[in-house]
Design a protein around this motif. Structure first.
Motif, PDB file in Angstrom:
ATOM      1  N   SER A 223      23.951  56.871  12.438  1.00  0.00           N
ATOM      2  CA  SER A 223      25.342  56.863  12.895  1.00  0.00           C
ATOM      3  C   SER A 223      25.480  57.267  14.357  1.00  0.00           C
ATOM      4  O   SER A 223      26.510  57.035  14.973  1.00  0.00           O
ATOM      5  N   LEU A 224      24.436  57.916  14.882  1.00  0.00           N
ATOM      6  CA  LEU A 224      24.516  58.462  16.229  1.00  0.00           C
ATOM      7  C   LEU A 224      23.924  57.560  17.299  1.00  0.00           C
ATOM      8  O   LEU A 224      23.894  57.924  18.474  1.00  0.00           O
ATOM      9  N   VAL A 225      23.431  56.404  16.910  1.00  0.00           N
ATOM     10  CA  VAL A 225      22.852  55.459  17.868  1.00  0.00           C
ATOM     11  C   VAL A 225      23.755  54.246  17.992  1.00  0.00           C
ATOM     12  O   VAL A 225      24.648  54.025  17.178  1.00  0.00           O
ATOM     13  N   GLU A 226      23.509  53.440  19.021  1.00  0.00           N
ATOM     14  CA  GLU A 226      24.346  52.280  19.297  1.00  0.00           C
ATOM     15  C   GLU A 226      24.293  51.240  18.179  1.00  0.00           C
ATOM     16  O   GLU A 226      23.261  51.046  17.549  1.00  0.00           O
ATOM     17  N   HIS A 227      25.438  50.561  17.989  1.00  0.00           N
ATOM     18  CA  HIS A 227      25.527  49.428  17.077  1.00  0.00           C
ATOM     19  C   HIS A 227      26.106  48.250  17.867  1.00  0.00           C
ATOM     20  O   HIS A 227      27.303  48.008  17.844  1.00  0.00           O
ATOM     21  N   PRO A 228      25.258  47.510  18.615  1.00  0.00           N
ATOM     22  CA  PRO A 228      25.751  46.466  19.512  1.00  0.00           C
ATOM     23  C   PRO A 228      26.586  45.404  18.810  1.00  0.00           C
ATOM     24  O   PRO A 228      27.464  44.808  19.412  1.00  0.00           O
ATOM     25  N   GLU A 229      26.338  45.164  17.528  1.00  0.00           N
ATOM     26  CA  GLU A 229      27.039  44.081  16.843  1.00  0.00           C
ATOM     27  C   GLU A 229      28.520  44.379  16.658  1.00  0.00           C
ATOM     28  O   GLU A 229      29.305  43.500  16.308  1.00  0.00           O
ATOM     29  N   ASP A 230      28.957  45.622  16.871  1.00  0.00           N
ATOM     30  CA  ASP A 230      30.353  45.994  16.638  1.00  0.00           C
ATOM     31  C   ASP A 230      31.098  46.295  17.933  1.00  0.00           C
ATOM     32  O   ASP A 230      32.073  47.033  17.930  1.00  0.00           O
ATOM     33  N   ARG A 231      30.667  45.754  19.049  1.00  0.00           N
ATOM     34  CA  ARG A 231      31.127  46.286  20.315  1.00  0.00           C
ATOM     35  C   ARG A 231      32.208  45.498  21.037  1.00  0.00           C
ATOM     36  O   ARG A 231      32.673  45.929  22.071  1.00  0.00           O
ATOM     37  N   LEU A 232      32.649  44.364  20.536  1.00  0.00           N
ATOM     38  CA  LEU A 232      33.590  43.540  21.293  1.00  0.00           C
ATOM     39  C   LEU A 232      34.754  43.047  20.450  1.00  0.00           C
ATOM     40  O   LEU A 232      34.605  42.756  19.266  1.00  0.00           O
ATOM     41  N   VAL A 233      35.906  42.954  21.106  1.00  0.00           N
ATOM     42  CA  VAL A 233      37.059  42.259  20.544  1.00  0.00           C
ATOM     43  C   VAL A 233      37.502  41.241  21.584  1.00  0.00           C
ATOM     44  O   VAL A 233      37.656  41.570  22.765  1.00  0.00           O
ATOM     45  N   LEU A 234      37.683  40.001  21.151  1.00  0.00           N
ATOM     46  CA  LEU A 234      38.036  38.902  22.060  1.00  0.00           C
ATOM     47  C   LEU A 234      39.352  38.292  21.607  1.00  0.00           C
ATOM     48  O   LEU A 234      39.615  38.183  20.413  1.00  0.00           O
ATOM     49  N   GLY A 235      40.192  37.906  22.555  1.00  0.00           N
ATOM     50  CA  GLY A 235      41.459  37.282  22.196  1.00  0.00           C
ATOM     51  C   GLY A 235      41.972  36.370  23.289  1.00  0.00           C
ATOM     52  O   GLY A 235      41.613  36.512  24.468  1.00  0.00           O
ATOM     53  N   GLY A 236      42.817  35.415  22.904  1.00  0.00           N
ATOM     54  CA  GLY A 236      43.443  34.533  23.882  1.00  0.00           C
ATOM     55  C   GLY A 236      42.569  33.408  24.377  1.00  0.00           C
ATOM     56  O   GLY A 236      42.847  32.829  25.436  1.00  0.00           O
ATOM     57  N   THR A 237      41.527  33.051  23.624  1.00  0.00           N
ATOM     58  CA  THR A 237      40.633  31.978  24.068  1.00  0.00           C
ATOM     59  C   THR A 237      41.387  30.668  24.278  1.00  0.00           C
ATOM     60  O   THR A 237      41.051  29.882  25.174  1.00  0.00           O
ATOM     61  N   ALA A 238      42.414  30.456  23.464  1.00  0.00           N
ATOM     62  CA  ALA A 238      43.198  29.223  23.598  1.00  0.00           C
ATOM     63  C   ALA A 238      43.873  29.107  24.960  1.00  0.00           C
ATOM     64  O   ALA A 238      44.223  28.000  25.397  1.00  0.00           O
ATOM     65  N   ASN A 239      44.043  30.237  25.664  1.00  0.00           N
ATOM     66  CA  ASN A 239      44.661  30.175  26.990  1.00  0.00           C
ATOM     67  C   ASN A 239      43.847  29.331  27.960  1.00  0.00           C
ATOM     68  O   ASN A 239      44.403  28.740  28.894  1.00  0.00           O
ATOM     69  N   LEU A 240      42.534  29.278  27.765  1.00  0.00           N
ATOM     70  CA  LEU A 240      41.704  28.462  28.663  1.00  0.00           C
ATOM     71  C   LEU A 240      42.044  26.987  28.541  1.00  0.00           C
ATOM     72  O   LEU A 240      41.992  26.248  29.523  1.00  0.00           O
ATOM     73  N   THR A 241      42.354  26.541  27.333  1.00  0.00           N
ATOM     74  CA  THR A 241      42.647  25.122  27.139  1.00  0.00           C
ATOM     75  C   THR A 241      43.952  24.731  27.821  1.00  0.00           C
ATOM     76  O   THR A 241      44.148  23.566  28.142  1.00  0.00           O
ATOM     77  N   ARG A 242      44.829  25.702  28.046  1.00  0.00           N
ATOM     78  CA  ARG A 242      46.080  25.406  28.770  1.00  0.00           C
ATOM     79  C   ARG A 242      45.820  25.195  30.249  1.00  0.00           C
ATOM     80  O   ARG A 242      46.665  24.668  30.971  1.00  0.00           O
ATOM     81  N   ASN A 243      44.653  25.676  30.697  1.00  0.00           N
ATOM     82  CA  ASN A 243      44.264  25.491  32.100  1.00  0.00           C
ATOM     83  C   ASN A 243      43.064  24.558  32.206  1.00  0.00           C
ATOM     84  O   ASN A 243      42.190  24.743  33.057  1.00  0.00           O
ATOM     85  N   ALA A 244      43.021  23.558  31.330  1.00  0.00           N
ATOM     86  CA  ALA A 244      41.848  22.680  31.265  1.00  0.00           C
ATOM     87  C   ALA A 244      41.560  21.996  32.599  1.00  0.00           C
ATOM     88  O   ALA A 244      40.401  21.727  32.927  1.00  0.00           O
ATOM     89  N   ALA A 245      42.613  21.739  33.378  1.00  0.00           N
ATOM     90  CA  ALA A 245      42.415  21.074  34.668  1.00  0.00           C
ATOM     91  C   ALA A 245      41.588  21.923  35.626  1.00  0.00           C
ATOM     92  O   ALA A 245      40.965  21.397  36.552  1.00  0.00           O
ATOM     93  N   ASP A 246      41.547  23.230  35.392  1.00  0.00           N
ATOM     94  CA  ASP A 246      40.744  24.115  36.240  1.00  0.00           C
ATOM     95  C   ASP A 246      39.263  24.070  35.870  1.00  0.00           C
ATOM     96  O   ASP A 246      38.433  24.622  36.594  1.00  0.00           O
ATOM     97  N   PHE A 247      38.947  23.439  34.743  1.00  0.00           N
ATOM     98  CA  PHE A 247      37.559  23.332  34.290  1.00  0.00           C
ATOM     99  C   PHE A 247      37.239  21.871  33.990  1.00  0.00           C
ATOM    100  O   PHE A 247      36.958  21.507  32.841  1.00  0.00           O
ATOM    101  N   PRO A 248      37.277  20.998  34.999  1.00  0.00           N
ATOM    102  CA  PRO A 248      37.128  19.564  34.739  1.00  0.00           C
ATOM    103  C   PRO A 248      35.820  19.182  34.062  1.00  0.00           C
ATOM    104  O   PRO A 248      35.779  18.242  33.270  1.00  0.00           O
ATOM    105  N   ASP A 249      34.763  19.912  34.325  1.00  0.00           N
ATOM    106  CA  ASP A 249      33.457  19.572  33.740  1.00  0.00           C
ATOM    107  C   ASP A 249      32.810  20.743  33.017  1.00  0.00           C
ATOM    108  O   ASP A 249      31.646  20.649  32.615  1.00  0.00           O
ATOM    109  N   SER A 250      33.546  21.863  32.857  1.00  0.00           N
ATOM    110  CA  SER A 250      32.863  23.059  32.362  1.00  0.00           C
ATOM    111  C   SER A 250      33.593  23.807  31.258  1.00  0.00           C
ATOM    112  O   SER A 250      33.113  24.848  30.818  1.00  0.00           O
ATOM    113  N   LEU A 251      34.744  23.294  30.778  1.00  0.00           N
ATOM    114  CA  LEU A 251      35.500  24.041  29.773  1.00  0.00           C
ATOM    115  C   LEU A 251      34.678  24.283  28.519  1.00  0.00           C
ATOM    116  O   LEU A 251      34.650  25.397  27.975  1.00  0.00           O
TER     117      LEU A 251
END
Length: 341
Positions: A223-251
């Motif tokens: 319990s006292l050592v790192e647990h990397p698998e529990d370390r992130l929360v991500l949200g709003g990924t769909a916001n990138l698709t609203r700016n698709a023109a900013d990623f013409p070849d890389s979205l």
């Protein structure tokens, strides 16, 4: 860009502002009409030519308009004299939403939603790094006469529960002694120091408790050592698709990269102490898949203790002053809330 060339910087700032707002290349006529620079179109054109020659702006096609380059955005961000403050309504919303959180996980998930809504970008929040946390308390709860539940609570509010089979019965008095000995050794200690202390306890405790202590400590170290698998929360990924023109070849590659935990953790790796904002623009990002994006990140915590990082990912055509203000405000509230728990 030379620090003395203030007018050229004002032209660059006008190009950045207009391009962020209108998503169209910016010409000298538009700059003169929209911004009070006190110079003619011919002067602006000359300044734009110099800016282009130095690599701060570029001409995307044959029109007269120009757009900022990564280098241009960098000097713009580095010379921001003030960060656009959040409105009182935005600050009240942040405070209200975060104060309603019931536990650490709820705080982080609400923070991600807030950042995504305020910036209209992808928001990332890192769980508090265990090595930077302290032990607030360890509860030892008898489940049966030969089985215990360990409930470890960190200073950041994380809770880890583990059941331990003792292999033999244990009395209430012995459970109380275990609890007292463990808390005396680790309460208030940093997690890494607590792990070292726990490893030494079996040899230090009385013979009648040694077997039980060994089993408890073996489980507790996990319990006292790192647990990397529990370390992130991500949200709003769909916001990138609203700016698709900013990623013409890389979205697609940006979206794929955001699914990789190692890549996302690298985006927050530059965070230093609480309140220190880092902005990485385009080619400055280490991962090749993320070089069409900008990352605004910050550390959160209390006083000088860095608990974790948070930030947003979006196109290089980003409203940097507003984004920096939002990231800083949310990180500040999260640090205050976790410090009070």
């Amino acid at each position: 860009m030379a620090g003395s060339d203030d007018r050229r910087f004002e032209v660059l700032r006008a190009i950045v502002a207009d391009y962020v707002s209108h998503q169209e290349p910016v010409g000298s006529k538009a700059i003169v009409e929209r911004h009070s620079l006190g110079v003619s179109s011919a002067t602006v054109r000359n300044d734009m030519a110099s800016l282009e020659e130095d690599g701060y702006i570029t001409q995307p096609h044959t029109s007269a308009g120009r757009i900022p380059t990564d280098k241009g955005y960098r000097v713009f961000v580095d010379r921001l004299s003030e960060i656009k403050p959040l409105s009182p309504a935005e600050r009240r919303a942040i405070e209200t939403v975060l104060e309603g959180a019931v536990d650490l996980e709820d705080v982080l998930r609400r923070s991600v939603r807030l950042l995504a809504q305020l910036t209209r970008q992808v928001a990332i929040v890192q769980y508090p790094m265990i090595t930077n946390s302290t032990v607030r308390h360890l509860e030892v709860v008898p489940l049966t006469e030969a089985r215990l539940m360990l409930v470890l609570i960190t200073g950041a509010g994380q809770v880890d529960q583990r059941a331990v089979d003792l292999g033999d019965v244990i009395s209430e008095d012995e459970v109380a002694r275990l609890r007292q000995t463990l808390n005396a050794a680790i309460s208030g200690q940093r997690m890494s120091d607590a792990a070292t202390a726990v490893a030494e306890l079996p040899e230090q405790c009385p013979p009648d408790l040694r077997d039980a202590m060994t089993r408890v400590c073996t489980s507790l170290v996990e319990s006292l050592v790192e647990h990397p698998e529990d370390r992130l929360v991500l949200g709003g990924t769909a916001n990138l698709t609203r700016n698709a023109a900013d990623f013409p070849d890389s979205l697609r590659q940006v979206l794929e990269a955001l699914e990789e935990q190692v890549v996302v953790l690298k985006l927050l790796a530059a965070t230093r102490g609480p309140g220190a904002v880092t902005v990485r623009i385009g080619e400055e990002n280490e991962d090749e898949q993320m070089r069409s994006t900008s990352v605004v990140s910050i550390g959160y915590g209390s006083d000088d203790t860095l608990l974790g990082g948070m930030g947003v990912v979006g196109p290089t055509r980003m409203d940097y002053p507003t984004t920096i203000a939002a990231v800083r405000a949310v990180a500040n509230y999260v640090g205050q809330i976790l410090a009070a728990r």
